[in-house]
Design a protein around this motif. Sequence first.
Motif, PDB file in Angstrom:
ATOM      1  N   ARG A   1      26.470  64.707  17.918  1.00  0.00           N
ATOM      2  CA  ARG A   1      26.360  64.371  16.495  1.00  0.00           C
ATOM      3  C   ARG A   1      27.437  63.389  16.063  1.00  0.00           C
ATOM      4  NH1 ARG A   1      26.491  68.377  11.754  1.00  0.00           N
ATOM      5  NH2 ARG A   1      25.875  66.566  10.536  1.00  0.00           N
TER       6      ARG A   1
ATOM      7  N   GLU B   1      30.766  61.607   3.185  1.00  0.00           N
ATOM      8  CA  GLU B   1      29.518  62.282   3.540  1.00  0.00           C
ATOM      9  C   GLU B   1      29.804  63.647   4.186  1.00  0.00           C
ATOM     10  OE1 GLU B   1      26.626  60.977   2.716  1.00  0.00           O
ATOM     11  OE2 GLU B   1      27.257  58.921   2.232  1.00  0.00           O
TER      12      GLU B   1
ATOM     13  N   ARG C   1      26.352  58.435  -0.356  1.00  0.00           N
ATOM     14  CA  ARG C   1      27.387  58.991  -1.251  1.00  0.00           C
ATOM     15  C   ARG C   1      28.616  58.083  -1.286  1.00  0.00           C
ATOM     16  NH1 ARG C   1      25.553  63.757   1.152  1.00  0.00           N
ATOM     17  NH2 ARG C   1      24.655  65.255  -0.316  1.00  0.00           N
TER      18      ARG C   1
ATOM     19  N   ARG D   1      34.873  64.431  -1.898  1.00  0.00           N
ATOM     20  CA  ARG D   1      33.984  63.738  -2.832  1.00  0.00           C
ATOM     21  C   ARG D   1      34.585  63.507  -4.199  1.00  0.00           C
ATOM     22  NH1 ARG D   1      28.469  66.498  -0.811  1.00  0.00           N
ATOM     23  NH2 ARG D   1      28.571  65.483   1.229  1.00  0.00           N
TER      24      ARG D   1
ATOM     25  N   TRP E   1      29.664  50.932  10.481  1.00  0.00           N
ATOM     26  CA  TRP E   1      28.570  51.160   9.512  1.00  0.00           C
ATOM     27  C   TRP E   1      28.507  50.110   8.403  1.00  0.00           C
ATOM     28  CZ3 TRP E   1      26.726  53.127  13.256  1.00  0.00           C
ATOM     29  CH2 TRP E   1      27.182  54.261  13.891  1.00  0.00           C
TER      30      TRP E   1
ATOM     31  N   SER F   1      25.735  60.115   8.642  1.00  0.00           N
ATOM     32  CA  SER F   1      24.687  59.984   7.633  1.00  0.00           C
ATOM     33  C   SER F   1      23.930  58.704   7.918  1.00  0.00           C
ATOM     34  CB  SER F   1      25.295  59.907   6.237  1.00  0.00           C
ATOM     35  OG  SER F   1      26.102  58.752   6.122  1.00  0.00           O
ATOM     36  N   LYS F   2      22.770  58.577   7.317  1.00  0.00           N
ATOM     37  CA  LYS F   2      21.945  57.426   7.640  1.00  0.00           C
ATOM     38  C   LYS F   2      22.409  56.179   6.884  1.00  0.00           C
ATOM     39  CE  LYS F   2      17.124  56.195   8.366  1.00  0.00           C
ATOM     40  NZ  LYS F   2      16.726  55.518   7.108  1.00  0.00           N
ATOM     41  N   ASP F   3      22.394  56.224   5.575  1.00  0.00           N
ATOM     42  CA  ASP F   3      22.731  55.011   4.815  1.00  0.00           C
ATOM     43  C   ASP F   3      24.047  55.118   4.047  1.00  0.00           C
ATOM     44  OD1 ASP F   3      20.393  53.591   5.583  1.00  0.00           O
ATOM     45  OD2 ASP F   3      19.245  54.901   4.252  1.00  0.00           O
ATOM     46  N   HIS F   4      24.781  56.219   4.283  1.00  0.00           N
ATOM     47  CA  HIS F   4      26.097  56.369   3.659  1.00  0.00           C
ATOM     48  C   HIS F   4      25.991  56.264   2.133  1.00  0.00           C
ATOM     49  CE1 HIS F   4      26.571  55.554   7.836  1.00  0.00           C
ATOM     50  NE2 HIS F   4      26.281  54.277   7.675  1.00  0.00           N
TER      51      HIS F   4
ATOM     52  N   TYR G   1      32.357  58.686   6.821  1.00  0.00           N
ATOM     53  CA  TYR G   1      32.420  60.048   7.367  1.00  0.00           C
ATOM     54  C   TYR G   1      33.094  61.005   6.387  1.00  0.00           C
ATOM     55  CZ  TYR G   1      30.827  58.487  11.949  1.00  0.00           C
ATOM     56  OH  TYR G   1      30.067  57.981  12.977  1.00  0.00           O
TER      57      TYR G   1
END
Length: 351
Positions: free
Chosen positions: A104, A164, A173, A113, A217, A168-171, A161
């Motif tokens: 992963r 999130e 957040r 956050r 990314w 994650s796929k499209d970042h 990283y």
Amino acid sequence: TALPAAHPLASGRTAQSPLVRALRGDRPETLPVWFMRQAGRSLPEYRELRVGTQMLDACLDPELSSEITLQPVRRHRVDAGIFFSDIVVPVKLAGVGVEIVPGRGPVLDAPLRTRDDIARLEPLDPAALQPIAEGVERTVQELGETPLIGFAGAPFTLAAYLVEGGPSKDHIRARTLMHADPETWDALMTWAADTTGAFLRAQVLAGASAAQLFDSWVGSLSLSDYTRLVAPYSARALSHIDGLDVPRIHFGVGSGEVLAAMRDVGTDAVGVDWRIPLDEASRRLGGRTVVQGNIDPALLQAPWSVLEAHVRDVVERGRAAPAHVLNLGHGVNPDTDPTVLTRIVELAHTL
Ligand code: CP3
């Protein structure tokens, strides 16, 4: 500060290596080649050595990190080692709860956050980087005239990283945060730049002859967001090695829209993924920047004749740039047959 006199580059040991010469814009007799993720699960000797040791524990054990770094250099005769570590190592050393989950990637105990989450981040104590410096010192002693590449994650890729909490796929957040709360974004990215910058500096001072910043990314960003909200922090991360005269490489995945902007944060060479051919990448870079790349990792699983034609095409297109370091467009897949990588090195050295 300057590089210590005994440093492999300052002492002249690696200064004439094909990798260093190419990164400085030269065309050495042999085309330098190394592979992103050359150390790792594609090698049976790596899997054997890692049994019973967590990824991040292996990174903090100088004997292990050094041995794992050397494995692909011995096996493939690549033109550089890349220090075995991970982009989240300095984050962990700064006290953030993070582990690497096999298959992963980095996963945090709790995502960061809110403004308060980010205000609680502690600066990285330089003394915590001792196992990294020691791992690099051991490695460069063994490498001799072969240069070691030190590396770090760029602030945006780290922030992806951290915010999130994991891959994650499209970042989404992280990309929301940069617009929704620019002050918190600034605090997070400043911390990430200084943390990752200290990690890179420790490797360079301990003996790395080149430095690669991974903004893996970056492909999820628009050019304007990149330029305004990301690039200044990548420049800040790199400023930690200002005055240390080692060539710098900047790599991202899906970076076609931002290639020149990535060069402009202050690097000598740009790593290109497999999506755009190197002659086109060079055109976007104004024909004046060294390129690194960009064998499609998917073709490592194709028949040799197909792969060989592709490698020859990559090398041909690389001639559009002032100089070229052959590499993949992203990391080696764990299920790659390592003998294929050795064969690419042999081929590159005859071209
Ligand atoms: O050989 C080398 O390239 C040097 C070592 C290296 C690792 N990670 C070792 C590793 C480097 C340069 C990295 C950088 C890194 N780590 C990046 C930037 C480069 C890239 O691939 O885009 C990123 C995004 C990470 C975060 C990360 N760490 C991911 C996505 C993974 C893979 C997860 C998986 O298991 O597929 C890791 C774990 C990791 N880092 C492994 C290795 C060898 C696999 C861990 C294992 O063997 O158990």
